[in-house]
Design a protein around this motif. Sequence first.
Motif, PDB file in Angstrom:
ATOM      1  N   THR A  23      54.228  50.134  39.390  1.00 15.45           N
ATOM      2  CA  THR A  23      53.556  51.430  39.250  1.00 15.45           C
ATOM      3  C   THR A  23      52.596  51.393  38.069  1.00 15.45           C
ATOM      4  O   THR A  23      51.472  51.905  38.149  1.00 15.45           O
ATOM      5  N   PHE A  24      53.021  50.779  36.971  1.00 19.21           N
ATOM      6  CA  PHE A  24      52.158  50.621  35.799  1.00 19.21           C
ATOM      7  C   PHE A  24      50.893  49.854  36.174  1.00 19.21           C
ATOM      8  O   PHE A  24      49.773  50.271  35.836  1.00 19.21           O
ATOM      9  N   LEU A  25      51.058  48.744  36.883  1.00 24.69           N
ATOM     10  CA  LEU A  25      49.901  47.922  37.258  1.00 24.69           C
ATOM     11  C   LEU A  25      48.965  48.660  38.210  1.00 24.69           C
ATOM     12  O   LEU A  25      47.754  48.419  38.213  1.00 24.69           O
ATOM     13  N   GLN A  26      49.504  49.571  38.994  1.00 20.42           N
ATOM     14  CA  GLN A  26      48.679  50.333  39.931  1.00 20.42           C
ATOM     15  C   GLN A  26      48.028  51.541  39.272  1.00 20.42           C
ATOM     16  O   GLN A  26      46.850  51.822  39.496  1.00 20.42           O
ATOM     17  N   ASP A  27      48.786  52.261  38.444  1.00 13.99           N
ATOM     18  CA  ASP A  27      48.306  53.542  37.906  1.00 13.99           C
ATOM     19  C   ASP A  27      47.359  53.410  36.724  1.00 13.99           C
ATOM     20  O   ASP A  27      46.334  54.100  36.658  1.00 13.99           O
ATOM     21  N   ILE A  28      47.707  52.568  35.756  1.00 15.34           N
ATOM     22  CA  ILE A  28      46.949  52.530  34.507  1.00 15.34           C
ATOM     23  C   ILE A  28      45.473  52.179  34.730  1.00 15.34           C
ATOM     24  O   ILE A  28      44.589  52.840  34.170  1.00 15.34           O
ATOM     25  N   PRO A  29      45.132  51.176  35.558  1.00 12.32           N
ATOM     26  CA  PRO A  29      43.703  50.915  35.785  1.00 12.32           C
ATOM     27  C   PRO A  29      42.956  52.101  36.393  1.00 12.32           C
ATOM     28  O   PRO A  29      41.775  52.306  36.098  1.00 12.32           O
ATOM     29  N   CYS A  30      43.633  52.892  37.216  1.00 15.93           N
ATOM     30  CA  CYS A  30      42.978  54.065  37.820  1.00 15.93           C
ATOM     31  C   CYS A  30      42.847  55.201  36.814  1.00 15.93           C
ATOM     32  O   CYS A  30      41.774  55.793  36.656  1.00 15.93           O
ATOM     33  N   LEU A  31      43.932  55.508  36.123  1.00 18.86           N
ATOM     34  CA  LEU A  31      43.929  56.633  35.186  1.00 18.86           C
ATOM     35  C   LEU A  31      43.007  56.378  34.002  1.00 18.86           C
ATOM     36  O   LEU A  31      42.382  57.303  33.475  1.00 18.86           O
ATOM     37  N   ALA A  32      42.930  55.119  33.564  1.00 22.46           N
ATOM     38  CA  ALA A  32      42.186  54.794  32.342  1.00 22.46           C
ATOM     39  C   ALA A  32      40.780  54.288  32.619  1.00 22.46           C
ATOM     40  O   ALA A  32      40.106  53.816  31.705  1.00 22.46           O
ATOM     41  N   ASP A  33      40.324  54.409  33.856  1.00 17.79           N
ATOM     42  CA  ASP A  33      39.008  53.877  34.204  1.00 17.79           C
ATOM     43  C   ASP A  33      37.903  54.493  33.352  1.00 17.79           C
ATOM     44  O   ASP A  33      36.936  53.824  32.996  1.00 17.79           O
ATOM     45  N   ASP A  34      38.041  55.781  33.007  1.00 19.40           N
ATOM     46  CA  ASP A  34      37.033  56.450  32.177  1.00 19.40           C
ATOM     47  C   ASP A  34      37.627  56.931  30.853  1.00 19.40           C
ATOM     48  O   ASP A  34      37.094  57.843  30.219  1.00 19.40           O
ATOM     49  N   ALA A  35      38.735  56.321  30.435  1.00 18.76           N
ATOM     50  CA  ALA A  35      39.419  56.763  29.215  1.00 18.76           C
ATOM     51  C   ALA A  35      38.713  56.242  27.966  1.00 18.76           C
ATOM     52  O   ALA A  35      38.027  55.218  27.989  1.00 18.76           O
ATOM     53  N   ASP A  36      38.907  56.966  26.868  1.00 17.90           N
ATOM     54  CA  ASP A  36      38.378  56.540  25.572  1.00 17.90           C
ATOM     55  C   ASP A  36      39.387  55.717  24.789  1.00 17.90           C
ATOM     56  O   ASP A  36      39.016  55.000  23.862  1.00 17.90           O
ATOM     57  N   ALA A  37      40.670  55.842  25.133  1.00 21.46           N
ATOM     58  CA  ALA A  37      41.695  55.065  24.437  1.00 21.46           C
ATOM     59  C   ALA A  37      42.974  55.035  25.257  1.00 21.46           C
ATOM     60  O   ALA A  37      43.282  55.973  26.003  1.00 21.46           O
ATOM     61  N   LEU A  38      43.710  53.934  25.108  1.00 23.79           N
ATOM     62  CA  LEU A  38      45.048  53.784  25.676  1.00 23.79           C
ATOM     63  C   LEU A  38      46.031  53.794  24.508  1.00 23.79           C
ATOM     64  O   LEU A  38      45.819  53.090  23.512  1.00 23.79           O
ATOM     65  N   ILE A  39      47.087  54.574  24.621  1.00 24.56           N
ATOM     66  CA  ILE A  39      48.041  54.702  23.518  1.00 24.56           C
ATOM     67  C   ILE A  39      49.451  54.502  24.062  1.00 24.56           C
ATOM     68  O   ILE A  39      49.859  55.186  25.003  1.00 24.56           O
ATOM     69  N   GLU A  40      50.178  53.560  23.471  1.00 26.81           N
ATOM     70  CA  GLU A  40      51.560  53.296  23.877  1.00 26.81           C
ATOM     71  C   GLU A  40      52.475  53.572  22.697  1.00 26.81           C
ATOM     72  O   GLU A  40      52.335  52.972  21.632  1.00 26.81           O
ATOM     73  N   ASN A  41      53.430  54.471  22.918  1.00 28.36           N
ATOM     74  CA  ASN A  41      54.226  54.987  21.807  1.00 28.36           C
ATOM     75  C   ASN A  41      55.665  54.461  21.847  1.00 28.36           C
ATOM     76  O   ASN A  41      56.611  55.190  22.126  1.00 28.36           O
ATOM     77  N   GLY A  42      55.812  53.181  21.568  1.00 26.15           N
ATOM     78  CA  GLY A  42      57.131  52.631  21.303  1.00 26.15           C
ATOM     79  C   GLY A  42      57.944  52.179  22.499  1.00 26.15           C
ATOM     80  O   GLY A  42      57.673  52.516  23.647  1.00 26.15           O
ATOM     81  N   ASP A  43      58.972  51.384  22.195  1.00 24.07           N
ATOM     82  CA  ASP A  43      59.882  50.801  23.180  1.00 24.07           C
ATOM     83  C   ASP A  43      59.114  50.054  24.263  1.00 24.07           C
ATOM     84  O   ASP A  43      59.304  50.268  25.466  1.00 24.07           O
ATOM     85  N   LEU A  44      58.248  49.148  23.804  1.00 23.20           N
ATOM     86  CA  LEU A  44      57.529  48.289  24.737  1.00 23.20           C
ATOM     87  C   LEU A  44      58.504  47.343  25.427  1.00 23.20           C
ATOM     88  O   LEU A  44      58.283  46.927  26.559  1.00 23.20           O
ATOM     89  N   THR A  45      59.572  46.997  24.714  1.00 16.45           N
ATOM     90  CA  THR A  45      60.577  46.084  25.262  1.00 16.45           C
ATOM     91  C   THR A  45      61.930  46.778  25.340  1.00 16.45           C
ATOM     92  O   THR A  45      62.186  47.758  24.635  1.00 16.45           O
TER      93      THR A  45
END
Length: 707
Positions: free
Chosen positions: A394-416
């Motif tokens: 879902t991440f691989l499918q959604d993020i490229p679509c949602l962030a296509d015109d984004a100014d920044a991507l922000i990930e807030n913790g617990d990457l692992t």
Amino acid sequence: MHTNAQSRELNIGAISGPCWPTKSRKYLINLVKEAVVKAQAKSVIIAGHTVDGKYVEAEFRAQLKEHLETFSPRLKGERLDWEKGEFERRFIEEAAAHLSDFLPVLPSGVNWHIAIAERIYDLPIGARILEKLCDLRTDVRIIGERQEDGYYDREPKFPVQFPGFEEIRVLVPHRSPWFSAIITNLVQRITNAWSPRTLSPKPGLVLVGVTGTATHLPYLDGVPTISVPALHKLLEKQATEHMIGATVIRIIANGKEGVRIVNGVHNFRTAAFLEKQVAVSKTLPAVQQAVMHALIPSDASLKTVLHRVNKAESRKRFLRKTKFSDSQVRTALEQLVKAETAIFSKKSNRWAINEELRRNANITLESLWKGSRSVKHVVWSCLHGGALKSLYFTFLQDIPCLADDADALIENGDLTQGIAHTYEYNGELLPIANGVDKHELIGAHLRATAFLTIFRNRLVRMGKAAKEDPSATLEKCLVPYAFKEGNHDAWGYFGKRALILQLFEDRLRTLMTEGVMGICREHGVAVSFEQAKAVVAAKIIRVGESRMVELGGILVGVKHPYKSRTIQKSTRIQQVADFIWRRFDSYVGSVAKEAKAFSIAYVANFHEAAAAHITKFGQTILGVMTGAYLKDTEFENNQDKVVDHGPAVVTARFDTEGRLLYSETEFVSHICEEDRSFVASDRLDSTAVLQRCIKLLDRIGLTLPWR
């Protein structure tokens, strides 16, 4: 409410508490009209407190008493009752006519739909005025009917004909609320009192009025819930009220998944702050303008006015080398009072700007938004790389679509996911992730795959222009990515005190540099290795110990507290906003010296999603709490905790001083079929788990040695 069957989007405006005729402001209701036109809204809901019932009732009683004493002192019995009835009828008609003058006619046949908070805000006299208003205006409708207790329905339904969406439930209080420092307290109390008692099925949306808050709770009891800010000058806080503004709700068709709901909030606190400044006419003589500016901070005595007009910045504004004299200021004050531009109170011996000027200040959306800028952030948290039920595909499918015109991507913790709590034994890890280093490698390849897809899509869209200026192409096509470590990332025992997420960061930079070079080479864009490496290094940002980061000139707070969730949805958001608020001055003084204001805070770790506007000392902060990017865990299932999953898409507009003018929040809960078939399975078998591992490694291009 009817909509075009072919329409893919329906916009609805919502306000609460115009509080006519006492605390209302003409410019605020005009700003609502502009917002409705701008959004092309099809209707506007007023969620309670249209009329200041207590004031109107007191005014009616006072006028009736005076009328009877003056014109009918000897009437008794039926004649007296008839005279009272006639006076009340005329009073209601006159009040409705004045309210009609206040409430603008909206263009394109857009109607006002009014929910009446009759018990404690509008009161019965306000309800009768609104009924008369409906007789006078064809564009004004009352939502709901009178109930068995004689009062208007405090939980009326607003039907909507839109594919996948049937109705909005509007809730207003029927008891005087208690004071609370927690913003969502009253919103949740009202919904919790309604949902167990109602006999109706779940609505598409719950709209809560007369709380004076602007919140977005996308999954409260499984129903999107939005609270509507107040539309009047707030003179006191009785419960939770603090936010002035208007809401524009976008309902967007989303195929088989129903609808998407985007909550837009216009922040009119800035307008209320500016009303005194706007009331100062530039056509006044310089000395009168100086005096009026001196009255902006507060009402003032002559001595205080003299001090303020002769301060250095005041003289600089009016190009004065010498000070204004005592007589000049006295004369100016007398002239301003005579012109009813200012007023003088003998009781306090102070001058003030006339309240009527402030009520009717000429403030427009255009003037508020002049020189403003808009940013779009895609924010997520708690992907827990290496965990069994993380939503990798879902991440691989959604993020490229949602962030296509984004100014920044922000990930807030617990990457692992990390390794603790016997994760290596209880089946919460994928077999390929039995080691913290593997979690970081999987995480780096997963993100590089998504981010490079965004880069490729942007570069392809540029066409031939991409080759003209390779440096500008890299800058434009590579989206900044800021990440903050979380408690799962920081668990140290199995990492043997290794630097937190350092392997992840190094591998991600390498993959992004190589990927950017390859895509540019493929499309004939001449980029050197040094260029690609430098741009990637600048675009991948680790949020530091200040928990603040500047992205494109906008200061953002990013915090992942090591705490558990709370019943009240806004508690953790408010705590984080307060933390960053108190750290802001030292951060600006030492790091981001050009930053003007702090207006956005991102919060995570609680696997819950919510957004709330927080205010303090004239500043408005949008706090957004993101859920997890995994479906669930056995720990949370055993604790009866439902996980809110998916990213948030946040759009915000700021003025030249960095103040928040408008924001939109959307919480995306989509799960793609590749993930759904696995995470929703009632019983997982080893074959399905191993197939998932193979498919994931293949999709992100990672080869992992077994040992």
